[in-house]
Design an enzyme around this catalytic site. Structure first.
Site, PDB file in Angstrom:
ATOM      1  N   ARG A  38       1.015  -1.177   0.014  1.00  0.00           N
ATOM      2  CA  ARG A  38       0.113   0.103   0.037  1.00  0.00           C
ATOM      3  C   ARG A  38       0.907   1.337   0.077  1.00  0.00           C
ATOM      4  O   ARG A  38       0.193   2.474  -0.455  1.00  0.00           O
ATOM      5  CB  ARG A  38      -0.922   0.060   1.194  1.00  0.00           C
ATOM      6  CG  ARG A  38      -2.156  -0.893   1.025  1.00  0.00           C
ATOM      7  CD  ARG A  38      -3.066  -0.791   2.241  1.00  0.00           C
ATOM      8  NE  ARG A  38      -4.478  -1.266   1.872  1.00  0.00           N
ATOM      9  CZ  ARG A  38      -5.224  -1.479   2.779  1.00  0.00           C
ATOM     10  NH1 ARG A  38      -5.080  -1.063   4.070  1.00  0.00           N
ATOM     11  NH2 ARG A  38      -6.621  -1.916   2.462  1.00  0.00           N
ATOM     12  N   LYS A 175     -18.273 -15.144   5.612  1.00  0.00           N
ATOM     13  CA  LYS A 175     -19.949 -14.662   5.971  1.00  0.00           C
ATOM     14  C   LYS A 175     -20.450 -14.357   4.874  1.00  0.00           C
ATOM     15  O   LYS A 175     -20.268 -13.463   4.038  1.00  0.00           O
ATOM     16  CB  LYS A 175     -19.854 -13.737   6.978  1.00  0.00           C
ATOM     17  CG  LYS A 175     -19.509 -13.927   8.303  1.00  0.00           C
ATOM     18  CD  LYS A 175     -19.619 -12.590   9.107  1.00  0.00           C
ATOM     19  CE  LYS A 175     -20.250 -12.923  10.651  1.00  0.00           C
ATOM     20  NZ  LYS A 175     -20.511 -11.677  11.234  1.00  0.00           N
TER      21      LYS A 175
HETATM   22  C1  3PG Z   1      -8.446  -1.481   5.246  1.00  0.00           C
HETATM   23  O1  3PG Z   1      -7.447  -1.953   5.577  1.00  0.00           O
HETATM   24  O2  3PG Z   1      -9.686  -2.314   5.140  1.00  0.00           O
HETATM   25  C2  3PG Z   1      -8.661  -0.045   5.030  1.00  0.00           C
HETATM   26  O3  3PG Z   1      -7.449   0.594   5.308  1.00  0.00           O
HETATM   27  C3  3PG Z   1      -9.999   0.538   5.738  1.00  0.00           C
HETATM   28  O4  3PG Z   1      -9.584   0.508   7.120  1.00  0.00           O
HETATM   29  P1  3PG Z   1     -10.879   0.248   8.049  1.00  0.00           P
HETATM   30  O5  3PG Z   1     -11.769  -0.987   7.760  1.00  0.00           O
HETATM   31  O6  3PG Z   1     -10.511   0.253   9.481  1.00  0.00           O
HETATM   32  O7  3PG Z   1     -11.598   1.571   7.879  1.00  0.00           O
END
Ligand code: 3PG
Ligand code: MG
Length: 376
Positions: A38, A175
């Site tokens: 990322r 799920k």
């Molecule tokens: C993830 O890793 O799913 C994204 O960065 C979003 O994070 P979050 O689900 O904690 O909002």
């Protein structure tokens, strides 16, 4: 198809300060980043902004701290890696250390954008969140999507609008309730939806099979049955790999038999992977497709006894001549674990975000960039 303003729309940027919202929510264990995909994914945007004379300051959320500083979610390891990969880019503190981020507080947005001339959203993985740093800045600053966000929108939006056919979608994960909406949306655009992972047992039960101790959402059985009865183009496993009484997931030393079964799992047994027949069948479908979307593992691939289904599918996706898209999260991790990442056309940096974009065709972060976001 969804469109968003792009970096070129922000020119000229000479001498300007740009706030870059990135999704640097990376896996960190013992202070070490275990996968920096990322961070690397935002580098083209950063390079472009710097080449055009802008000073870039990045911001991200990291984990789920509860609206206040928490040393466990300090961005220090991310800051250090970013300094190596993109020298000269400052990284602000974890956005979620302030409750104003998740609360989408205008006062938080105002503090965040102070001193900036423009805003770039490259945080695809967080663009389904109507949080301050995602939907706030575009209401005040010239704003655009970074290269990563624009690419995700193009690829995932393209799956919805004009996929080459046959278009085969493969969904796994635990799920049905989490994925029902996206299953329904994919049934509209894909030629076939293959279902594995823990959630296949709710469908198998809906067909009248025994599921033993496998994961099963009983309250979703009628919904699954209705979909199957309506003739939905859903393909289910024809066999499963199961763990017998006394066995423990992730702990082969605890014993317990591992067997290949048909679609009936006896009491005390737990289906934890699709079986070899289903793996071959799913692989054939993927190899014959011209477009493939895959999200969610076929079994508990972290345990070597139950990785075969996910591995076979990942290899088929890698080998397929189709345009292949893998959703973020666990399926991206599986592809990386099997060393196949370079052979996939597009690995999304967003898990929840990619599913929501496929389902709805839009995200709060995209609407905000178009100047169309409104709190609902
Ligand atoms: C993830 O890793 O799913 C994204 O960065 C979003 O994070 P979050 O689900 O904690 O909002
Ligand atoms: Mg998430």
């Amino acid at each position: 198809m969804t469109t968003v303003p792009v970096l070129e729309d922000l020119l000229p940027l000479e001498g300007k300060r740009v706030l870059l919202r990135a999704d640097f929510n990376v896996p960190v264990h013992d202070g070490q980043i275990t996968d920096d995909l990322r961070i690397k994914a935002a580098l083209p945007t950063i390079a472009w902004l710097q080449e055009h004379g802008a000073t870039v300051v990045a911001c991200t959320h990291f984990g789920r701290p509860k609206g206040q500083p928490d040393p466990k979610y300090d961005v220090a390891p991310i800051r250090a890696r970013l300094a190596e990969l993109a020298p000269g880019v400052e990284l602000l503190d974890n956005l979620r250390f302030d409750a104003g981020e998740e609360g989408n507080d205008p006062a938080f947005t105002a503090r965040l954008i102070e001193g900036f001339d423009a805003y770039v959203n490259d945080a695809f993985g967080a663009s389904h969140r109507a949080h301050a740093s995602i939907v706030g800045p575009p209401q005040h600053l010239p704003s655009a999507a970074g290269r990563l966000l624009a690419k995700e929108v193009e690829v995932l939006g393209g799956l919805r609008s004009q996929p080459n056919r046959p278009f085969v979608a493969v969904l796994g994960g635990s799920k049905v309730s989490d994925k029902l909406k996206v299953i329904e949306a994919l049934l509209e655009v894909a030629d076939e939806v293959l279902i594995g992972g823990g959630m296949c047992f709710t469908f198998l039960k809906a067909q009248g099979h025994q599921v033993g101790s496998s994961l099963c959402e009983d309250d979703m059985v009628p919904t699954c049955k209705a979909l199957l009865d309506a003739g939905a183009a859903i393909r289910l496993p024809s066999d499963v790999t199961a763990l017998g009484p006394g066995g423990e997931i992730g702990n082969p030393a605890a014993g317990g038999d591992v067997r290949q079964l048909g679609v009936n799992v006896p009491d005390g047994w737990m289906g934890l992977d699709i079986g070899p027949g289903s793996s071959a069948d799913f692989a054939d479908a993927v190899l014959d497709a011209r477009t493939v979307f895959w999200n969610g593992p076929m079994g508990v691939f972290e345990d070597p006894r139950f990785e075969a289904g996910t591995r076979t599918l990942a290899e088929a996706v890698a080998d397929s001549h189709a345009f292949t898209v893998v959703g973020g999260g666990d399926s991206a991790a599986a592809v990386a674990q099997f060393g196949l990442a370079s052979r996939i056309d597009h690995i999304s940096t967003g898990g929840g975000a990619s599913l929501e974009l496929l389902e709805l065709g839009d995200l709060p972060g995209l609407a905000a960039l178009r100047g169309e976001w409104t709190a609902s």
